[in-house]
Every structure is written in C-alpha cells, then in structure tokens.
Design a protein around this motif. Structure first.
Motif, PDB file in Angstrom:
ATOM      1  N   VAL A 427       0.843  -1.200   0.000  1.00  0.00           N
ATOM      2  CA  VAL A 427       0.000   0.000   0.000  1.00  0.00           C
ATOM      3  C   VAL A 427       0.876   1.246   0.000  1.00  0.00           C
ATOM      4  N   CYS A 428       1.811   1.320   0.945  1.00  0.00           N
ATOM      5  CA  CYS A 428       2.761   2.436   0.998  1.00  0.00           C
ATOM      6  C   CYS A 428       4.013   2.032   0.240  1.00  0.00           C
ATOM      7  N   ARG A 429       4.204   2.603  -0.929  1.00  0.00           N
ATOM      8  CA  ARG A 429       5.338   2.239  -1.779  1.00  0.00           C
ATOM      9  C   ARG A 429       6.653   2.703  -1.177  1.00  0.00           C
ATOM     10  N   CYS A 430       6.672   3.892  -0.598  1.00  0.00           N
ATOM     11  CA  CYS A 430       7.925   4.448  -0.084  1.00  0.00           C
ATOM     12  C   CYS A 430       8.512   3.575   1.030  1.00  0.00           C
ATOM     13  N   ARG A 437      -0.392  -5.425   7.173  1.00  0.00           N
ATOM     14  CA  ARG A 437       0.125  -4.744   8.355  1.00  0.00           C
ATOM     15  C   ARG A 437      -0.789  -3.580   8.754  1.00  0.00           C
ATOM     16  N   ILE A 438      -1.350  -2.898   7.767  1.00  0.00           N
ATOM     17  CA  ILE A 438      -2.274  -1.798   8.072  1.00  0.00           C
ATOM     18  C   ILE A 438      -3.558  -2.350   8.671  1.00  0.00           C
ATOM     19  N   ARG A 439      -4.060  -3.447   8.109  1.00  0.00           N
ATOM     20  CA  ARG A 439      -5.266  -4.074   8.678  1.00  0.00           C
ATOM     21  C   ARG A 439      -5.012  -4.541  10.109  1.00  0.00           C
ATOM     22  N   LEU A 456       2.200   3.310  13.850  1.00  0.00           N
ATOM     23  CA  LEU A 456       2.363   1.880  14.109  1.00  0.00           C
ATOM     24  C   LEU A 456       3.030   1.122  12.965  1.00  0.00           C
ATOM     25  N   THR A 457       2.919   1.637  11.745  1.00  0.00           N
ATOM     26  CA  THR A 457       3.385   0.874  10.586  1.00  0.00           C
ATOM     27  C   THR A 457       4.392   1.604   9.701  1.00  0.00           C
ATOM     28  N   ARG A 458       4.549   2.915   9.854  1.00  0.00           N
ATOM     29  CA  ARG A 458       5.361   3.786   8.995  1.00  0.00           C
ATOM     30  C   ARG A 458       4.698   4.065   7.657  1.00  0.00           C
ATOM     31  N   ALA A 459       3.477   3.642   7.441  1.00  0.00           N
ATOM     32  CA  ALA A 459       2.771   3.958   6.198  1.00  0.00           C
ATOM     33  C   ALA A 459       2.560   5.463   6.095  1.00  0.00           C
ATOM     34  N   GLY A 460       3.075   6.070   5.048  1.00  0.00           N
ATOM     35  CA  GLY A 460       2.951   7.509   4.860  1.00  0.00           C
ATOM     36  C   GLY A 460       4.133   8.305   5.358  1.00  0.00           C
ATOM     37  N   GLY A 470      -2.093   7.889   1.054  1.00  0.00           N
ATOM     38  CA  GLY A 470      -2.973   8.442   2.087  1.00  0.00           C
ATOM     39  C   GLY A 470      -4.419   7.998   1.996  1.00  0.00           C
ATOM     40  N   PRO A 471      -5.080   8.130   0.831  1.00  0.00           N
ATOM     41  CA  PRO A 471      -6.483   7.703   0.743  1.00  0.00           C
ATOM     42  C   PRO A 471      -6.666   6.224   1.046  1.00  0.00           C
ATOM     43  N   ALA A 472      -5.726   5.392   0.613  1.00  0.00           N
ATOM     44  CA  ALA A 472      -5.841   3.958   0.861  1.00  0.00           C
ATOM     45  C   ALA A 472      -5.651   3.634   2.331  1.00  0.00           C
ATOM     46  N   VAL A 473      -4.674   4.267   2.965  1.00  0.00           N
ATOM     47  CA  VAL A 473      -4.444   4.030   4.390  1.00  0.00           C
ATOM     48  C   VAL A 473      -5.669   4.447   5.200  1.00  0.00           C
ATOM     49  N   ALA A 474      -6.237   5.589   4.876  1.00  0.00           N
ATOM     50  CA  ALA A 474      -7.427   6.051   5.589  1.00  0.00           C
ATOM     51  C   ALA A 474      -8.582   5.081   5.402  1.00  0.00           C
ATOM     52  N   ALA A 475      -8.767   4.575   4.178  1.00  0.00           N
ATOM     53  CA  ALA A 475      -9.862   3.652   3.914  1.00  0.00           C
ATOM     54  C   ALA A 475      -9.686   2.351   4.691  1.00  0.00           C
ATOM     55  N   LEU A 476      -8.462   1.826   4.749  1.00  0.00           N
ATOM     56  CA  LEU A 476      -8.216   0.585   5.476  1.00  0.00           C
ATOM     57  C   LEU A 476      -8.362   0.787   6.985  1.00  0.00           C
TER      58      LEU A 476
END
Length: 505
Positions: A427-430, A437-439, A456-460, A470-476
C-alpha cells in the motif's frame, strides 16, 4: 519510468530539428530568478497553472503589482505541459485541449512582465506562508526554495494578499502489482506524452475512474499506442440523476462525444463497472487482471480475465493539493468525489482573511473552471467585482461547478474497492508497507485513523509523505479522508530554516 523504445509520438514532431511554433520555445528555460528586489507586491500567486496564470494576468490588468511563484520552469502547470525545446515539437497544441485560452494568457503574462507589472518567479517551490513580522499593515511572507539541488537557494516574497492555486495530484488506489515497472499514473502517462513525446509502452491498458481516462486513452491511441481497453470502475448511468447539470453544459457533452469518437476510431473497448485488480509480470508489467465490480466496487467472483499489455496507465481522479492552505488554517470540506477541498465564498476567499484560492484546491473541476475562478479571485482582490463581465463569470462558474460536482459524484470510489487488496499487496510504496500490516494496526492494535496507522506501521512516512497512499491508508483504517496539516509543504534544506527570522519560527 520505462518508456517505449520506439518513437510512436513521431506525428507530433517536425521532420528535422527546428524551432517550436512559439518564440519563447526557441531556447532552453533560463535558470530561475531568485526573489530579491521585488518589494512588497499587492498579490502573490502560488502556482502558474490555469487558475494561477489567469489570476495573475487579470490582477495585473486591474492595476495590481503581482508576483507569480511556480515550481515549474514555464507556466501552464500540470495541464498545459510543454515539450522540451530540444525535441523539436512542431505542433505542441495538438496534445492539448483549449490551448488557445492558455496561449492568450501566456502572451499577456509576457507583456505584463515586460511592463513590470508581474514578476514571474519560475522554479520556486513555496513551502510556507506566514504573517509578516512587524509589518504596519496585514502582509504575508512566502518562503520558497528556488532552483534545484544542490544549488537551490532560499527566496522570500512579501505580499498584501495571497492567492493559492497549487492544483492537484493523482489519486491512486493500490492493487497487487501496482509497483511493477510499466505501471504509471493516468495523468503521468499524459505528462510523458505532452512533455517528452514518449509513450509508457506500445500496448497500454488505461484504467481507474473518471473522465481523464477517456482523454488519456484518446491521446495515447492518436500517438501510436495500442489501447486494448479503457477500464472504468464507475458507470455512466450514474449521471442520470444529474441531467440538468449536463444540459447546462452542452460544450462538455460535445467534448465527451469527441472522446468517444476517438476511442471508436482506434477500436478501443470501453469496459464500465470494471477494474484492474492485479498486474502481472517479472521485469515489468506483462498483463493485467480485469474483473467486473458490483455497485460498491467489490470484484464479482468468476468475472476475472487477463489482458496482455506492456504498460498500465491507472488513476482514480485527482486530489486537491492543500498543504499551504491547511497550514494557514483554511477551512476544508468533503467534495462529492470524497476528497478534501477548501471552503471558498462567492469571491474565492478562504476562511482566512487575506488568502484567496482558485482552481482544483476548491474541488476538482478542470482547466476551464480554474481559469474562471482565477479571474474572479483577481477581481475580488482588486476590489473590482461589480459589472456585467463579473456576473457572466459568476454564472459560468456556477454552471461548470455543477457539472464538475456531477462528475465527481458519478466517479467517487465505492467502499468495496479494498476487496481487491490481498494482505501481501503493498500500500505504501515508499516504506513498503503491505495491506496486511495496516489491517493489523486497525483491527488488532486499535488504530482508528491514518495518523495512528502511520505511527504503528510507517505507512505515509516516506518521500511522498502519504500523497500516494494516504487515501488507501485512511480507507483501510475505516476513516474518511482528512486534510493534511503540515508545517512544510515540500522538502526544505535545514539551512533555509535556520536563516528564517526568529519571529517567524
């Protein structure tokens, strides 16, 4: 991004190296001027896309002294991209819709520059706007990074009013395989063609949702690419409830018919209520899986099929770029497409006195609407609102905004799109954070918003700072998209921060 080894865009080039059709294209862009002896201007415009360019030339025509700051080397923004002069483009306007409107305003910009009414500061990345310390009247200081690493310099402009026209960036909904080479944004594919006269591949599937897909597919096909399908997740029947807005904009209907005709001429198949749910390949994308969706965008079992391709251009509309505005505390709202946009009044004012905005920051609406809003904002700043022309501009804005809202609602992503995300899908490419992990953070660790998921995950936390994921992380995480509030809108060298006056820190 990998490009096609062939030159399918040859029809847009001259037979031999030559000057562009416009005099200003005859030489490479000069190094960006650095703001210095500009003095206090009446209006600082951030962004030289359709909205900012229209605002700047209109304000100068009304007698204001204007500074136009833009990250690009030349005006036009993401929409009106220029081929590099060395490419010898014979007809750059062939790749653009509404080029004449842009060309007229660019000529006006050059005239106002020559007369000293506009200072055009190209290559300036504005990273913050703050109230000027110690000014006798309300003024703003815009801090920018000028030029490119490693020779970038600090720059600052002081203005009595600010107009934010920072545009938008693409919205991406991740899926397994979206990090493969050859997978590009739909707008990115358009930018490659407009700016570099190259294609992302020879056989390109165009997918996602929104009217941009039709324009991208038509341009790629006209430039020589094979486009086996346009895969649209929404359904055009969603426009049925917006008939009045459609009828008030016959020009848009003609434009849509033109795109449809272009697809038919090039034998491009349109698959509505379908989505690319996976991309396959080793060294680069080799095929995509396409599945039919239900009304909530959940893939329907048994409908998957593979389409061979060597490139995928995918995007689900645009996201307003609001960092400067939200950093100032400007109020936001949720737009019909589910993105976050600024709250603006009838004169394009934000909720912060002295700050105006125009274009995609107030809701995605396209170049024509952006130009009208830029003009209206300039008249408001100049205090010249009464008059017949202003009434006509206001009516046109209302008409085009109604059409934009109809499009936004029709192509808004359904909640079920996360159903095509396996737990191992990135989900987070960077930071290479997978969906699982986000779930886990949301379901097991109690995260209920994107910020907590990030911790918790470093996503974003990567280079793009959540603009892509961002939109995907928020949705999950089960959260509606929220406005980013950050002190820096782009990377800034530490020495530039240290050079700021202590009163601004």
């Amino acid at each position: 991004m990998p490009t096609s080894p062939s030159d399918p865009a040859q029809p847009f080039r001259s037979a031999e190296p030559s000057r562009s059709t416009r005099p200003s294209d005859a030489a490479e862009p000069a190094a960006p001027a650095v703001a210095g002896p500009v003095g206090v201007v009446d209006l600082a415009v951030v962004g030289a896309g359709p909205a900012g360019l229209a605002a700047a030339v209109t304000a100068a025509g009304l007698g204001l002294r204007v500074a136009l700051l833009d990250a690009g080397d030349r005006p036009g923004g993401q929409f009106y991209r220029h081929p590099a002069p060395g490419l010898g483009a014979a007809r750059p306007e062939a790749l653009h819709h509404g080029w004449a409107a842009f060309a007229t305003r660019e000529a006006a910009l050059r005239a106002h520059e020559s007369a000293g009414r506009i200072t055009h500061l190209a290559g300036h990345h504005v990273w913050t706007v703050v109230p000027s310390a110690g000014a006798p009247t309300a003024e703003w200081t815009l801090h920018a990074v000028a030029g490119h690493a490693p020779e970038e310099r600090a720059a600052a402009v002081t203005a009595r009013a600010v107009l934010i026209a920072t545009g938008a960036y693409e919205r991406q909904l991740p899926f397994p395989g979206w990090t493969l080479p050859g997978v590009v944004g739909a707008g990115g594919a358009q930018a490659m063609l407009k700016g570099g006269l190259v294609l992302p591949g020879k056989r390109v599937v165009v997918a996602g949702s929104g009217p941009l897909l039709l324009a991208v597919a038509g341009s790629l096909a006209a430039a020589g690419a094979a486009v086996p399908a346009v895969v649209e997740a929404g359904a055009y029947t969603a426009y049925a409830g917006r008939v009045p807005a459609l009828l008030r904009n016959p020009g848009k209907l003609v434009e849509a018919a033109g795109y449809g005709g272009a697809l038919a001429r090039h034998h491009v198949r349109l698959l509505t209520r379908h989505a690319v749910t996976e991309a396959h390949g080793t060294g680069r994308v080799e095929a995509v899986t396409v599945a039919r969706l239900d009304r909530d965008w959940r893939p329907l079992s048994g409908t998957a099929r593979r389409i061979p391709c060597d490139a995928l251009a995918v995007g689900h509309g645009l996201v307003p770029q609001l960092e400067l505005a939200t950093g100032l505390g400007c109020a936001t709202r949720q737009a019909p497409d589910g993105t976050v946009a600024l709250v603006l009044d009838a004169e394009q004012r934000t909720s912060v006195p002295g700050i105006w905005s125009a274009g995609e920051t107030g809701g995605i609406g396209g170049a024509q609407l952006a130009m009208i809003e830029g003009e209206l904002a300039a008249h408001s700043v100049a205090g010249a609102l009464p008059g017949g022309r202003l009434a006509r501009l206001t009516r046109r804005r209302a008409r085009l905004r109604a059409f934009a809202d109809a499009m936004a609602a029709a192509h808004r992503p359904g909640e079920g799109w996360t159903g095509w995300l396996r737990d191992d899908a990135v989900v987070c490419r960077c930071e290479e954070v997978p969906a699982g992990r986000i779930r886990e953070a949301a379901d097991d660790l109690g995260a209920r918003d994107a910020r907590t998921v990030k911790l918790l995950t470093r996503a974003g936390m990567g280079w793009c700072q959540g603009r892509m994921c961002g939109p995907a992380v928020a949705a999950l995480a089960g959260q509606e998209p929220a406005a980013d509030r950050r002190p820096l809108s782009c990377p800034v060298p530490l020495r530039h921060l240290a050079e700021r006056p202590s009163a601004e820190r």
